[in-house]
Design an enzyme around this catalytic site. Structure first.
Site, short mmCIF file in Angstrom:
data_model
loop_
_atom_site.label_atom_id
_atom_site.label_comp_id
_atom_site.label_asym_id
_atom_site.label_seq_id
_atom_site.Cartn_x
_atom_site.Cartn_y
_atom_site.Cartn_z
N GLU A 332 55.83 31.99 42.05
CA GLU A 332 56.62 32.17 43.26
C GLU A 332 56.99 30.83 43.88
OE1 GLU A 332 54.82 36.38 44.98
OE2 GLU A 332 54.12 34.50 45.85
N CYS A 333 58.26 30.59 44.07
CA CYS A 333 58.76 29.43 44.82
C CYS A 333 58.14 28.14 44.29
CB CYS A 333 58.52 29.63 46.31
SG CYS A 333 59.57 28.58 47.35
N GLY A 334 57.20 27.54 44.99
CA GLY A 334 56.58 26.31 44.51
C GLY A 334 55.95 26.47 43.15
#
Length: 448
Positions: A332-334
């Site tokens: 997720e994301c990072g």
């Protein structure tokens, strides 16, 4: 109140609980909601009160500060992402074990759909307004009256922030007519530092506990006004346990300063699904634990630690091996950013990453995306949000897109979801409890 509760006949599987509950809001961001909520939580704990704190809406960083202040995990409340029923049940569970529940609002009181005011009205919770009085005096009264009457909401009182003197506080109190001044905080020589995604993580703030103790000591609270706040009653329902879809599965979760954006509710959901959780640190160049059946890479700040991550050979080798062995991976994301070919940080310097996803991540000064979104899966609608300051430059074709949540409806394509072998990667942050079946499927091999 006690008589009314006593007159309510008991229902099987249902008990009535109550606590002093307030939603802490303001006219806008930047008024000091988090600082004031943290100071109030720490002060009440020091007085021997059992305190639970919630955060309105999607957020990872404020809850870390608030958890440090109150000593208990801080969960999100949100009428859409979490849901009305689940939010009410969490409040009831907290009321069963706490004397006081503080709910920190988001943005201004009436901002967003749903807003903090909507949440307060949904659960019959009074509001405390934090108002920055540093450049005004009597006008604080006009702001308080406007906040109360615009909705309206049940405004329990005001905590005036950045007060210059006792005389300043007296002028503010006199201007608010029938609205109590519950407390005040003086101007702070040291505040909670911020960066592009919000407050700095608590472990990065030197002597964070001393700072919280100082804020608690400086918060002047009116004992009579505070004690006069009402208790709010909730019905605590007994709930069946979810199906153990992840029974006998061990999920490795990256958790360190680069990968810290974890909802406590997500961890609880995975455990309720039967999973065993093990944590490791890519920043410390730790390999994925050998007993892991699946991998969860949450969001965080890989851009601040790109130099270290680029040299973490054990971590990079283990994630490449896990991917080639078809281990289920959710990034997720990072977490997704760390799996690309490379990351260009805020200073324009490029760092190689793990290379599972073809393409480059580039940090940018402007916000790239923000808001609630939903992922439509065969197992159900998985709700969540997005919030990032980078873009992913890639020729990869997304397997799917999330849907944006706008004005109470799902409309328009949201974040791209990339699929490679058993890897799902996206800027989207999922709230697992919105669909436990969908969440479980992300940590199981296809066909499992």
């Amino acid at each position: 109140m006690a008589g009314a509760l006593a007159a309510t006949p008991p229902v099987a599987g249902v008990s009535t609980v109550s606590a002093k509950v307030v939603l802490v809001s303001a006219i806008a961001s930047g008024q000091g909601k988090t600082t004031t909520t943290a100071a109030l939580a720490r002060k009440l704990v020091q007085q021997g009160q059992r305190v639970r704190v919630f955060k309105t809406g999607p957020d990872f960083i404020d809850p870390m500060i608030l958890e440090r202040a109150c000593g208990a995990p801080v969960y999100s409340l949100d009428l859409w992402m979490v849901g009305v029923s689940a939010s009410r049940q969490m409040l009831a569970q907290a009321a069963a074990e706490a004397d006081v529940i503080l709910i920190e609002g988001v943005m201004g009181l009436y901002d967003g759909e749903p807003s903090s005011a909507d949440l307060a009205r949904a659960f019959g919770v009074p509001v405390i307004a934090v108002l920055d009085a540093s450049a005004m005096a009597q006008t604080v009264g006009a702001l308080a009256l406007g906040l109360r009457d615009f909705g309206p909401v049940q405004l329990a009182g005001v905590i005036a922030n950045r007060i210059a003197s006792a005389g300043h506080a007296a002028m503010v109190a006199a201007a608010m007519r029938d609205i109590p001044l519950l407390g005040s905080l003086p101007r702070q020589p040291q505040t909670l530092p911020e960066r592009h995604l919000g407050l700095v993580l608590p472990d990065e703030v030197t002597q964070i506990d001393a700072l919280l103790d100082q804020l608690a000591a400086q918060l002047e609270l009116s004992p009579d006004a505070w004690e006069g706040l009402p208790r709010t009653a909730f019905e605590l329902m007994s709930e069946p346990a979810p199906a153990a879809l992840l029974s006998d599965k061990t999920i490795a979760i990256a958790r360190d300063a680069a990968f810290s954006f974890l909802y406590p509710a997500n961890l609880r959901c995975l455990r309720e699904l039967g999973a065993e959780l093990v944590f490791f640190s890519p920043l410390a160049d730790e390999c994925i634990p050998p007993q892991a059946d699946a991998l969860y890479l949450p969001g965080g700040y890989p851009e601040l630690h790109a130099a270290v991550l680029s040299k973490a050979q054990c971590w990079q080798g283990s994630v490449r091996k896990a991917w080639l062995n078809d281990m289920p991976i959710l990034a997720e994301c990072g977490g997704m950013m760390a799996l690309t070919e490379g990351l260009t940080d805020q200073q324009g310097q490029h760092w190689p990453m793990a290379g599972l996803l073809g393409g480059q991540v580039v940090m940018q000064p402007r916000l790239a995306a923000l808001g609630g979104q939903a992922w439509q899966t065969p197992q159900g609608e998985l709700r969540g949000h997005t919030f990032h300051y980078s873009r992913f430059e890639t020729t990869l074709t997304p397997a799917q897109h999330t849907c944006k949540h706008q004005r109470g409806e799902l409309a328009g394509a949201g974040e791209a979801i990339y699929r490679s072998r058993q890897l799902h990667a996206s800027y989207f942050h999922a709230y697992f409890s919105s669909s436990p079946d969908a969440a479980a499927s992300l940590f199981l091999r296809d066909g499992a």
